[in-house]
Design a protein around this motif. Sequence first.
Motif, PDB file in Angstrom:
ATOM      1  N   ASP A   1      -5.947   0.499   3.352  1.00  0.00           N
ATOM      2  CA  ASP A   1      -6.155   1.949   3.447  1.00  0.00           C
ATOM      3  C   ASP A   1      -5.035   2.673   2.710  1.00  0.00           C
TER       4      ASP A   1
ATOM      5  N   TYR B   1      -3.275   6.121   2.406  1.00  0.00           N
ATOM      6  CA  TYR B   1      -3.131   7.407   3.092  1.00  0.00           C
ATOM      7  C   TYR B   1      -2.471   8.461   2.194  1.00  0.00           C
TER       8      TYR B   1
ATOM      9  N   SER C   1       1.549   5.751   0.493  1.00  0.00           N
ATOM     10  CA  SER C   1       1.485   5.159   1.825  1.00  0.00           C
ATOM     11  C   SER C   1       0.216   4.313   1.911  1.00  0.00           C
TER      12      SER C   1
ATOM     13  N   GLN D   1      -1.728   1.062   4.174  1.00  0.00           N
ATOM     14  CA  GLN D   1      -1.785   0.172   5.339  1.00  0.00           C
ATOM     15  C   GLN D   1      -2.602  -1.056   4.948  1.00  0.00           C
TER      16      GLN D   1
ATOM     17  N   THR E   1      -4.023  -5.153   5.897  1.00  0.00           N
ATOM     18  CA  THR E   1      -4.293  -6.225   6.857  1.00  0.00           C
ATOM     19  C   THR E   1      -4.791  -7.448   6.094  1.00  0.00           C
TER      20      THR E   1
ATOM     21  N   THR F   1       4.743   0.845  -4.206  1.00  0.00           N
ATOM     22  CA  THR F   1       5.440   0.880  -2.913  1.00  0.00           C
ATOM     23  C   THR F   1       6.663  -0.027  -3.017  1.00  0.00           C
TER      24      THR F   1
ATOM     25  N   THR G   1       8.104  -4.696   1.291  1.00  0.00           N
ATOM     26  CA  THR G   1       8.168  -4.688   2.758  1.00  0.00           C
ATOM     27  C   THR G   1       8.230  -6.123   3.252  1.00  0.00           C
TER      28      THR G   1
ATOM     29  N   THR H   1      -0.238  -7.707   9.237  1.00  0.00           N
ATOM     30  CA  THR H   1      -0.368  -6.276   8.941  1.00  0.00           C
ATOM     31  C   THR H   1       0.954  -5.759   8.383  1.00  0.00           C
ATOM     32  N   ALA H   2       0.856  -4.797   7.491  1.00  0.00           N
ATOM     33  CA  ALA H   2       2.056  -4.226   6.884  1.00  0.00           C
ATOM     34  C   ALA H   2       1.804  -2.773   6.516  1.00  0.00           C
ATOM     35  N   SER H   3       2.819  -1.946   6.717  1.00  0.00           N
ATOM     36  CA  SER H   3       2.789  -0.552   6.271  1.00  0.00           C
ATOM     37  C   SER H   3       3.653  -0.452   5.019  1.00  0.00           C
TER      38      SER H   3
ATOM     39  N   VAL I   1       5.126   1.754   1.881  1.00  0.00           N
ATOM     40  CA  VAL I   1       5.415   3.148   1.518  1.00  0.00           C
ATOM     41  C   VAL I   1       6.267   3.196   0.256  1.00  0.00           C
TER      42      VAL I   1
END
Length: 211
Positions: free
Chosen positions: A62, A64, A77, A79, A81, A110, A113, A129-131, A133
Amino acid sequence: MSQVLTKSPKHCSAKQGLILDKRYKKLFFALSTFFTTLLALVFLLWLILHPSKPQFSLEEADIYQLSLSAPHLLNSSVQLTLLSKNPNKKVGIYYDQIQVYAAYKGQQITVDTSLPPYYQGHEDTNLLTASLVGTGLPVAPSFGYQVGRDQAVGKLVLNLKVNGRLRWKIGTWVSGPYRFNVNCVAVMDFGPTLPTGPLTSKQGTQCSTTV
């Protein structure tokens, strides 16, 4: 008058030389047999237990935020999975280092991460899962034009990258570290008008993995 038979030093030396040659030959054949057997066992174990590389698939991605704060500075940003699978029946995997980032048109959008290390047992699966940014990341001058062109076409293609190090575990033996790289492709609908929600990809596509 009795005769005394004596062997000459030259004759004794030749006989000792023959004995030494036989001993060296026996030792050589014994060592050759040992190393040949050892190599055959190692090759057989390699054929039986040769680990298959881990498998990754994209479950969901996703976006954002994907906007320019200045002509060549990007805020983003994402997201993510992923599903990670160990296909081996007799080999476990230690993931010692995992870093994830997103890329668009060959540009990293990004920062890296890091995900926590973990152990994956035989034929196990794990959900990751990872965010992701990025704030004020420099991008190429053509970035805005490329996004606008994809918006006109109606599709945006994003690459999700995973890099890290892993070790194989066979019984009680653990290998040295190996680098692995994963590339997942997310294709998202991207119409002429920006949606109110995030751009989403839910394809469950298989990712390419190299070790």
